[in-house]
Every structure is written in C-alpha cells, then in structure tokens.
Scaffold this active site. Structure first.
Site, PDB file in Angstrom:
ATOM      1  N   TYR A  25      -5.450   2.563  15.720  1.00 28.41           N
ATOM      2  CA  TYR A  25      -4.364   3.032  14.848  1.00 28.41           C
ATOM      3  C   TYR A  25      -4.492   2.363  13.478  1.00 28.41           C
ATOM      4  CZ  TYR A  25       0.146   3.612  12.655  1.00 28.41           C
ATOM      5  OH  TYR A  25       1.132   3.909  11.745  1.00 28.41           O
ATOM      6  N   PRO A  78       1.730  -1.786   1.828  1.00 28.66           N
ATOM      7  CA  PRO A  78       2.690  -1.514   2.915  1.00 28.66           C
ATOM      8  C   PRO A  78       1.997  -0.812   4.076  1.00 28.66           C
ATOM      9  CG  PRO A  78       2.921   0.119   1.172  1.00 28.66           C
ATOM     10  CD  PRO A  78       1.899  -0.874   0.684  1.00 28.66           C
ATOM     11  N   SER A 107       6.660  -1.676   4.399  1.00 31.28           N
ATOM     12  CA  SER A 107       6.749  -0.243   4.698  1.00 31.28           C
ATOM     13  C   SER A 107       8.148   0.160   5.166  1.00 31.28           C
ATOM     14  CB  SER A 107       5.737   0.094   5.799  1.00 31.28           C
ATOM     15  OG  SER A 107       6.024   1.345   6.378  1.00 31.28           O
ATOM     16  N   GLN A 128       8.399  -0.210   0.136  1.00 35.58           N
ATOM     17  CA  GLN A 128       7.783   1.133   0.108  1.00 35.58           C
ATOM     18  C   GLN A 128       8.759   2.128   0.710  1.00 35.58           C
ATOM     19  OE1 GLN A 128       6.457   2.726   3.246  1.00 35.58           O
ATOM     20  NE2 GLN A 128       6.302   4.615   2.038  1.00 35.58           N
ATOM     21  N   TYR A 130       9.604   6.041   1.890  1.00 35.95           N
ATOM     22  CA  TYR A 130       9.364   7.458   2.131  1.00 35.95           C
ATOM     23  C   TYR A 130      10.715   8.134   1.926  1.00 35.95           C
ATOM     24  CZ  TYR A 130       4.805   6.768   4.442  1.00 35.95           C
ATOM     25  OH  TYR A 130       3.496   6.481   4.717  1.00 35.95           O
ATOM     26  N   THR A 156       5.938   6.708  -1.795  1.00 32.97           N
ATOM     27  CA  THR A 156       4.649   7.238  -1.333  1.00 32.97           C
ATOM     28  C   THR A 156       4.689   8.761  -1.328  1.00 32.97           C
ATOM     29  OG1 THR A 156       4.282   5.284  -0.004  1.00 32.97           O
ATOM     30  CG2 THR A 156       3.006   7.238   0.589  1.00 32.97           C
ATOM     31  N   LYS A 238       3.121   5.947  -5.444  1.00 32.38           N
ATOM     32  CA  LYS A 238       1.926   5.516  -4.697  1.00 32.38           C
ATOM     33  C   LYS A 238       1.264   6.736  -4.059  1.00 32.38           C
ATOM     34  CE  LYS A 238       0.643   2.634  -0.701  1.00 32.38           C
ATOM     35  NZ  LYS A 238       0.377   3.589   0.374  1.00 32.38           N
ATOM     36  N   SER A 260      -4.171   5.674  -4.909  1.00 28.79           N
ATOM     37  CA  SER A 260      -4.325   5.426  -3.471  1.00 28.79           C
ATOM     38  C   SER A 260      -4.580   6.747  -2.765  1.00 28.79           C
ATOM     39  CB  SER A 260      -3.019   4.814  -2.925  1.00 28.79           C
ATOM     40  OG  SER A 260      -3.012   4.779  -1.503  1.00 28.79           O
ATOM     41  N   HIS A 262      -4.123   6.480   0.622  1.00 25.74           N
ATOM     42  CA  HIS A 262      -3.549   6.057   1.892  1.00 25.74           C
ATOM     43  C   HIS A 262      -4.638   5.453   2.799  1.00 25.74           C
ATOM     44  CE1 HIS A 262       0.555   6.862   3.715  1.00 25.74           C
ATOM     45  NE2 HIS A 262      -0.029   6.239   4.711  1.00 25.74           N
ATOM     46  N   ASP A 293      -5.326   0.860  -4.371  1.00 32.21           N
ATOM     47  CA  ASP A 293      -5.649   0.408  -3.021  1.00 32.21           C
ATOM     48  C   ASP A 293      -6.597   1.409  -2.376  1.00 32.21           C
ATOM     49  OD1 ASP A 293      -4.306   2.502  -1.552  1.00 32.21           O
ATOM     50  OD2 ASP A 293      -2.470   1.326  -1.411  1.00 32.21           O
ATOM     51  N   GLY A 295      -9.853   0.742   0.486  1.00 25.48           N
ATOM     52  CA  GLY A 295     -11.264   0.370   0.532  1.00 25.48           C
ATOM     53  C   GLY A 295     -11.612  -0.984  -0.043  1.00 25.48           C
TER      54      GLY A 295
HETATM   55  C1  LIG Z   1      -2.049   1.056   9.885  1.00 29.31           C
HETATM   56  C2  LIG Z   1      -1.651   1.547   8.525  1.00 29.31           C
HETATM   57  C3  LIG Z   1      -0.346   1.963   8.315  1.00 29.31           C
HETATM   58  C4  LIG Z   1       0.061   2.397   7.044  1.00 29.31           C
HETATM   59  N1  LIG Z   1       1.375   2.711   6.835  1.00 29.31           N
HETATM   60  C5  LIG Z   1       1.782   3.035   5.577  1.00 29.31           C
HETATM   61  C6  LIG Z   1       3.151   3.269   5.302  1.00 29.31           C
HETATM   62  O1  LIG Z   1       4.005   3.151   6.172  1.00 29.31           O
HETATM   63  N2  LIG Z   1       3.492   3.607   4.036  1.00 29.31           N
HETATM   64  C7  LIG Z   1       2.577   3.723   3.028  1.00 29.31           C
HETATM   65  O2  LIG Z   1       2.916   4.035   1.891  1.00 29.31           O
HETATM   66  N3  LIG Z   1       1.271   3.503   3.272  1.00 29.31           N
HETATM   67  C8  LIG Z   1       0.859   3.144   4.500  1.00 29.31           C
HETATM   68  N4  LIG Z   1      -0.462   2.894   4.732  1.00 29.31           N
HETATM   69  C9  LIG Z   1      -1.416   2.958   3.598  1.00 29.31           C
HETATM   70  C10 LIG Z   1      -1.504   1.612   2.879  1.00 29.31           C
HETATM   71  O3  LIG Z   1      -0.351   1.329   2.142  1.00 29.31           O
HETATM   72  C11 LIG Z   1      -2.680   1.574   1.902  1.00 29.31           C
HETATM   73  O4  LIG Z   1      -2.607   2.691   1.061  1.00 29.31           O
HETATM   74  C12 LIG Z   1      -4.023   1.557   2.609  1.00 29.31           C
HETATM   75  O5  LIG Z   1      -3.980   0.821   3.798  1.00 29.31           O
HETATM   76  C13 LIG Z   1      -5.057   0.936   1.691  1.00 29.31           C
HETATM   77  O6  LIG Z   1      -6.303   1.043   2.251  1.00 29.31           O
HETATM   78  P1  LIG Z   1      -7.071  -0.157   3.012  1.00 29.31           P
HETATM   79  O7  LIG Z   1      -6.468  -0.232   4.373  1.00 29.31           O
HETATM   80  O8  LIG Z   1      -8.439   0.376   3.008  1.00 29.31           O
HETATM   81  O9  LIG Z   1      -6.907  -1.437   2.233  1.00 29.31           O
HETATM   82  C14 LIG Z   1      -0.886   2.455   5.997  1.00 29.31           C
HETATM   83  C15 LIG Z   1      -2.206   2.052   6.217  1.00 29.31           C
HETATM   84  C16 LIG Z   1      -2.593   1.590   7.463  1.00 29.31           C
HETATM   85  C17 LIG Z   1      -4.013   1.119   7.645  1.00 29.31           C
END
Ligand SMILES: Cc1cc2nc3c(=O)[nH]c(=O)nc-3n(C[C@H](O)[C@H](O)[C@H](O)COP(=O)(O)O)c2cc1C
Length: 366
Positions: A25, A78, A107, A128, A130, A156, A238, A260, A262, A293, A295
C-alpha cells in the site's frame, strides 16, 4: 545489521520487516506503475555541473516558507494511515520532523487525529485537505486545523477518483484497517449522537458517509477559491503539473503550489514532477513558493529540484520505509530517513559549491 546508507537500503529493510499488504500500500503506484518509475528515473537523468573553489564548509539549509521557520528544505509529505507503517503513526513522524526542524504535513486521512499530532510535537506543521462534498464538514476540518496550529493548508487536486492500485486489489487491502480519526470517527460520533446504537454500527455508518464525501470528482476551481477564503491560513494547491494550472491557482488565491503527481499513485503515465517543474517555476515562482514531491530518494534529487527553482521538497515513502524498518522506535525510523536525506543534501551542496539554498540554481544542471 548494517545501518541504512541510502533510501534504497531503507526500502529493502522495510520490505523485509513489514507485512506485505502494508508495504505494498505504501510503496505501490497506479496502473502499470509507470509514473512511479518515471518520477525516480527523471531525477537520475539529470547531470550536474558543479562550481569550483567556493570554500563551502558549512552550507546553510535554513529557510522560511510561508511563515514556517525550517532548518531544512526537505519536509514530510502528507501520507494517509501511517499506523500501517508503525503503531505510533503520524505522532512519530511529526516528532521526527520537529526534531530536525523539518516541515510536517498531515493527511486528511491520517491515522492519528490532527489534535493528537499537534499535542505531540511543537514543530512546523501544515494540514492536507481533501475538500469533501459537504462544505460544512470541510469547514469543520479547516477550523480544527487552524485551531490546532497548522500554519497552512495543502488542497490536493489529483484525486477526483481513487486510482486502481493493483497491488492493493491483489492483496485484498482493507483501507479501513487503521482508523482515520480526522474524518471517520467524527462522522461516526455525529451519527451516534443523532441515532444512538452501538459503537460498531456508528463506525459502519461513519465509513459509509465517508464514501459519500470522498473522492469528490465534482471539485472545481470555485472550491479552491472557497477554501482560500475559509482557511484563515495560506493555502497551497498540491498536484499541479502544468503552468496554466499554477497560474489559475494563484489567480484564485493560492499562496503556493506543489508540483506533484501523488507519487505516481493517481494518474499513471503522468509526467515526472522534475520534468514538469521548470515550466511551473517560470510561470509563478516569482510570486509564490513552488514545492515539489514525488520520487525524491536522495539529497541529490532534492538539490536538483531546488536548483530547478523549487523552494522545498516533500518526501512520502522514504519516511514510511524508515518507520517500517524500525518497529521498536517509529520516531527513530522516520528521523533516520529525514537525517539521511538532509545529510546527503548538505554533502551535495558542498560538492556543488553552493553555500546557500539560493546558490542552487539552474546553471548547475545540464
Ligand atoms: C501511502 C501513501 C499515502 C498517501 N496519502 C496521501 C493523502 O492522504 N493525501 C495527499 O495529498 N497525498 C497523499 N499521498 C501522496 C504524497 O503526499 C506525496 O505526493 C507522494 O508520496 C510523494 O511521492 P514519494 O512517495 O515518491 O516521495 C500519499 C502517498 C503515499 C505513498
């Protein structure tokens, strides 16, 4: 055991330690996971042209971002349900970020309540959001976040539907296996107050009502404008990948944008964020901060994003892997990931001949 020398080491340790469904996940992406792969590959393609003989012994990494005083431009993105990564969840990662003076973003779907996280750490924090279908519910979240000292809100925009993540489907992943108190428990409590009945039934009703609220495919620019007017703190959009969207966000009142995709978890084949960054920077960075964000896996990646005009970077998975790899101490696990990235960034700055974050500029990148 050898200490983690890289984020890749942390990821491996996490995979060895954590339960498969939780690891997948946190680590997986949407569709064929092409965007996930591109995010990292696009950083690795960049080549560097360092400046010589700049006598950089102690690079300065501190900055102020929309009122938040930060010791490092590497912050925590987040991510939902961090109790999947460690029982202490967001309380642990927020404490780790505060210890380093790094920004922490919580988040909407965190597994610790926004108040609990605020009470557990003094550090700079953003919330963050939604935006839900019900504006009353959204307003409540904004009020709680402002009251608990969250200094900015990230809206987001890249989850109008939740992408199909095949790993989760295969694993039969239960997205409600850890609580999401910011929203679900609040909805459950309000249902129970109105209807009585058992806690279990209230929780079921709360969950059912979340599904009616999110994802919100009806979200539009007017909603962003509404959030900007309601939030009482600066709002950042975002999930921006295009300069015209960045411009529109600023026109509607956003105080910043986060480039981003995501982390490759939503639209597969979305452009890598470091490839999307320069055009967004060119369009709005003179007026508002542009964060990035998706990568970032090394201090060099952070340096590249900063050199291309980002004010700061956020990391999602590295922190989760750090916590998974450290079951006995979640704070130490998250801190290990952040310390590693911060130390790598400082090292990169010395090698690049950059004494300050401002010295990181596009001339360093080929
Ligand atoms: C397990 C997981 C849950 C995430 N949940 C949210 C979230 O609830 N809200 C949100 O805006 N982004 C969420 N994201 C995206 C992150 O904020 C972010 O954009 C992303 O993890 C950045 O990429 P990276 O994991 O490669 O550093 C989530 C990412 C992951 C990996």
């Amino acid at each position: 055991m050898t200490p983690a020398l890289s984020v890749a080491d942390l990821r491996e340790a996490a995979e060895r330690t954590a339960e498969r469904a939780a690891f997948d996940y946190c680590s997986g992406g949407a569709g064929d996971e092409i965007a996930l792969e591109w995010n990292e590959a696009a950083f690795r393609r960049r080549r560097l042209r360092p400046r010589a003989l700049r006598a950089v012994e102690a690079p300065r990494t501190s900055l102020t971002l929309l009122g938040a005083a930060l010791a490092t431009p590497v912050g925590v993105a987040p991510t939902s349900m961090q109790r999947l990564a460690h029982p202490d969840g967001e309380v642990a990662s927020a404490r780790a970020a505060a210890g380093l003076g790094a920004l922490f973003c919580l988040s909407t779907f965190a597994s610790c309540s926004l108040e609990a996280v605020a009470a557990a750490s003094e550090g700079p924090r953003w919330f963050q959001l939604y935006p839900m279908r019900d504006r009353g519910l959204t307003r409540d979240l904004l009020r709680r976040a402002a009251a608990a000292g969250y200094g900015a809100v990230l809206v987001t925009c890249d989850q109008p539907v939740t992408a199909r993540r095949r790993r989760d489907v295969r694993n039969g992943f239960d997205r409600f296996r850890v609580g999401q108190p910011n929203l679900v428990l609040e909805l459950a409590a309000s249902w129970r107050a109105a209807n009585g009945g058992s806690e279990e039934e209230a929780l079921r009703q709360g969950l059912a009502r979340v599904d009616a609220q999110f994802p919100n495919a009806g979200l539009s620019w007017a909603d962003l404008e509404w959030v900007c007017a309601e939030a009482g703190v600066p709002v950042l959009l975002k999930g921006v990948l295009r300069p015209d969207d960045a411009r529109e966000a600023v026109r509607r009142g956003a105080a910043g944008v986060v480039v981003s995709n995501h982390g490759g978890r939503q639209l597969d084949r979305a452009v890598a964020t470091v490839d999307a960054l320069p055009a967004v920077v060119q369009e709005v960075a003179a007026e508002v901060p542009v964060l990035l964000d998706s990568g970032v896996r090394a201090g060099l990646d952070a340096a590249i994003a900063l050199a291309l005009g980002a004010s700061a970077v956020l990391v999602g998975r590295p922190v989760l892997w750090g916590m998974m790899a450290s079951p006995s101490d979640g704070v130490a696990g998250a801190r290990g990931a952040l310390d590693l990235l911060h130390a790598e960034l400082r090292h990169a700055m010395i090698l690049l001949g950059a004494a300050t974050l401002e010295d990181l500029d596009a001339s360093l990148i080929e």
